[in-house]
Write a protein that holds these residues in place. Structure first.
Motif, PDB file in Angstrom:
ATOM      1  N   MET A 131      36.642  38.183   7.071  1.00 43.98           N
ATOM      2  CA  MET A 131      37.892  38.143   6.314  1.00 43.98           C
ATOM      3  C   MET A 131      38.260  36.707   5.937  1.00 43.98           C
ATOM      4  O   MET A 131      38.773  36.452   4.841  1.00 43.98           O
ATOM      5  CB  MET A 131      39.034  38.777   7.119  1.00 43.98           C
ATOM      6  CG  MET A 131      38.853  40.259   7.454  1.00 43.98           C
ATOM      7  SD  MET A 131      38.498  41.321   6.047  1.00 43.98           S
ATOM      8  CE  MET A 131      36.764  41.739   6.373  1.00 43.98           C
ATOM      9  N   LEU A 132      37.978  35.759   6.824  1.00 40.33           N
ATOM     10  CA  LEU A 132      38.231  34.358   6.511  1.00 40.33           C
ATOM     11  C   LEU A 132      37.377  33.889   5.336  1.00 40.33           C
ATOM     12  O   LEU A 132      37.843  33.152   4.461  1.00 40.33           O
ATOM     13  CB  LEU A 132      37.949  33.476   7.734  1.00 40.33           C
ATOM     14  CG  LEU A 132      39.123  33.150   8.651  1.00 40.33           C
ATOM     15  CD1 LEU A 132      38.665  32.214   9.774  1.00 40.33           C
ATOM     16  CD2 LEU A 132      40.274  32.494   7.885  1.00 40.33           C
ATOM     17  N   ALA A 218      37.885  45.275   5.216  1.00 37.04           N
ATOM     18  CA  ALA A 218      39.019  44.597   4.570  1.00 37.04           C
ATOM     19  C   ALA A 218      40.138  45.582   4.272  1.00 37.04           C
ATOM     20  O   ALA A 218      41.321  45.308   4.527  1.00 37.04           O
ATOM     21  CB  ALA A 218      38.550  43.908   3.286  1.00 37.04           C
ATOM     22  N   ALA A 219      39.787  46.750   3.747  1.00 37.76           N
ATOM     23  CA  ALA A 219      40.798  47.779   3.452  1.00 37.76           C
ATOM     24  C   ALA A 219      41.514  48.211   4.731  1.00 37.76           C
ATOM     25  O   ALA A 219      42.737  48.402   4.736  1.00 37.76           O
ATOM     26  CB  ALA A 219      40.131  48.974   2.779  1.00 37.76           C
ATOM     27  N   HIS A 220      40.759  48.348   5.807  1.00 41.18           N
ATOM     28  CA  HIS A 220      41.346  48.767   7.089  1.00 41.18           C
ATOM     29  C   HIS A 220      42.412  47.778   7.563  1.00 41.18           C
ATOM     30  O   HIS A 220      43.518  48.174   7.949  1.00 41.18           O
ATOM     31  CB  HIS A 220      40.249  48.900   8.132  1.00 41.18           C
ATOM     32  CG  HIS A 220      40.751  49.038   9.541  1.00 41.18           C
ATOM     33  ND1 HIS A 220      41.335  50.208  10.018  1.00 41.18           N
ATOM     34  CD2 HIS A 220      40.800  48.144  10.582  1.00 41.18           C
ATOM     35  CE1 HIS A 220      41.688  50.034  11.285  1.00 41.18           C
ATOM     36  NE2 HIS A 220      41.380  48.797  11.647  1.00 41.18           N
ATOM     37  N   SER A 234      38.056  44.333  -0.167  1.00 35.50           N
ATOM     38  CA  SER A 234      37.704  42.915  -0.096  1.00 35.50           C
ATOM     39  C   SER A 234      38.169  42.143  -1.324  1.00 35.50           C
ATOM     40  O   SER A 234      38.479  40.947  -1.235  1.00 35.50           O
ATOM     41  CB  SER A 234      36.184  42.769   0.072  1.00 35.50           C
ATOM     42  OG  SER A 234      35.508  43.393  -1.006  1.00 35.50           O
ATOM     43  N   HIS A 235      38.223  42.804  -2.483  1.00 30.05           N
ATOM     44  CA  HIS A 235      38.619  42.092  -3.704  1.00 30.05           C
ATOM     45  C   HIS A 235      40.087  41.671  -3.668  1.00 30.05           C
ATOM     46  O   HIS A 235      40.481  40.754  -4.388  1.00 30.05           O
ATOM     47  CB  HIS A 235      38.336  42.953  -4.932  1.00 30.05           C
ATOM     48  CG  HIS A 235      37.223  42.410  -5.781  1.00 30.05           C
ATOM     49  ND1 HIS A 235      35.965  42.151  -5.285  1.00 30.05           N
ATOM     50  CD2 HIS A 235      37.187  42.055  -7.095  1.00 30.05           C
ATOM     51  CE1 HIS A 235      35.212  41.673  -6.256  1.00 30.05           C
ATOM     52  NE2 HIS A 235      35.933  41.599  -7.358  1.00 30.05           N
ATOM     53  N   VAL A 236      40.894  42.343  -2.861  1.00 32.06           N
ATOM     54  CA  VAL A 236      42.293  41.914  -2.722  1.00 32.06           C
ATOM     55  C   VAL A 236      42.341  40.488  -2.150  1.00 32.06           C
ATOM     56  O   VAL A 236      43.115  39.647  -2.608  1.00 32.06           O
ATOM     57  CB  VAL A 236      43.064  42.893  -1.811  1.00 32.06           C
ATOM     58  CG1 VAL A 236      44.465  42.353  -1.501  1.00 32.06           C
ATOM     59  CG2 VAL A 236      43.169  44.259  -2.469  1.00 32.06           C
ATOM     60  N   LEU A 237      41.500  40.221  -1.161  1.00 35.28           N
ATOM     61  CA  LEU A 237      41.472  38.881  -0.567  1.00 35.28           C
ATOM     62  C   LEU A 237      40.861  37.876  -1.537  1.00 35.28           C
ATOM     63  O   LEU A 237      41.253  36.702  -1.566  1.00 35.28           O
ATOM     64  CB  LEU A 237      40.692  38.907   0.747  1.00 35.28           C
ATOM     65  CG  LEU A 237      41.292  39.810   1.833  1.00 35.28           C
ATOM     66  CD1 LEU A 237      40.439  39.780   3.095  1.00 35.28           C
ATOM     67  CD2 LEU A 237      42.723  39.389   2.161  1.00 35.28           C
TER      68      LEU A 237
END
Length: 290
Positions: A131-132, A218-220, A234-237
């Motif tokens: 996530m980082l 990422a969604a979780h 993941s694209h949100v991040l």
């Protein structure tokens, strides 16, 4: 699949997308009890596209599915399975470039997402590092999944991302926070394996993690943080990383280079979330901004 590889020369990632769409089409045919591809008709094809439409998936995904279906229908006609080529009957849905708004969240919300990861477990150490990477460098899920031990230059504090979507390779300075998270995972979370990929499955068999798993993790964590956003993943991040660069007054050209866009036009949509610059336009100083 052999036709796509040997004659069309598609890359493995594209082959994977074809497999996803064709499996869904096969499941649809089984459900409506069409057991012979020679029986395909305009009604069957339009029914599949209508069922596949939003809100189930985005319009861009529908367009991709239509493209796959057209190629498949042309192939069936070429191989003599179907007497007529029905590919022209599959019409692409009308969509407009830059019609949407990037799915970014504030940096405070990104920190909430990171804080919600339990870093005491092996999977938590792995997920925190992934996530980082997504939030710090704006990487794609596939780029995180394909990261190898050889891509990290610890001596010179560099991180190399190979074979990006644009076909290039990008080298970043290795963030201290990202480096520390990866070290913690490598020392205390990563299973013993001869694989060179950094991120591995926690359960046997210990294989490299896939891009779909990165999206799901990422969604979780986004949902766990109580953040509501269309199509969490993941694209949100990735979008949030761009939002942070925009807020720091980086140019769209620099941002596009940073996140690995093939062309400047791909970055233009982020002008919609350049809140401070848009506010100046609204206040009447638009000519100075432009």
């Amino acid at each position: 699949m052999r036709y796509l590889i040997e004659e069309k020369g598609l890359r493995q990632r594209s082959i994977y997308q074809y497999q996803i769409f064709l499996r869904q089409f096969a499941a649809y045919l089984e459900r409506i009890r069409v057991d012979n591809l020679a029986k395909l008709s305009p009604t069957v094809l339009s029914g599949f596209i209508a069922e596949y439409a939003p809100p189930r998936v985005s319009w861009s995904t529908v367009r991709n599915a239509c493209g796959v279906l057209r190629v498949f229908l042309r192939y069936l006609n070429r191989e003599g399975v179907m007497a007529k080529d029905l590919s022209s009957l599959v019409e692409f849905p009308q969509s407009y470039r830059h019609a949407g708004v990037p799915r970014s969240i504030s940096w405070e919300q990104v920190e909430q997402v990171l804080a919600g990861i339990d870093r005491r477990s092996a999977s938590g150490k792995r997920d925190y590092a992934m996530m980082l990477l997504l939030a710090t460098y704006g990487l794609r899920a596939a780029e995180v999944a394909s990261l190898t031990l050889d891509d990290i230059d610890w001596r010179n504090e560099r991180l190399k991302i190979r074979e990006r979507k644009a076909g290039n390779t990008t080298t970043y300075p290795l963030s201290a926070a990202v480096g520390a998270a990866i070290v913690e995972y490598l020392k205390n979370g990563r299973p013993a394996t001869t694989c060179r990929e950094v991120f591995m499955r926690c359960c046997a068999p210990h294989a490299p993690i896939g891009s779909a798993a990165v999206v799901c993790r990422a969604a979780h964590f986004i949902r766990k943080a109580g953040i509501r956003v269309p199509r969490a993943g993941s694209h949100v991040l990735r979008h949030s990383c761009v939002q942070r660069l925009l807020n720091a007054n980086f140019s769209l050209k620099h941002i596009g280079d940073y996140v690995g866009h093939r062309s400047a036009s791909s970055t233009q949509i982020y002008g919609k979330i350049a809140v401070e610059q848009l506010r100046e336009v609204a206040f009447g100083n638009g000519e100075d901004v432009l």
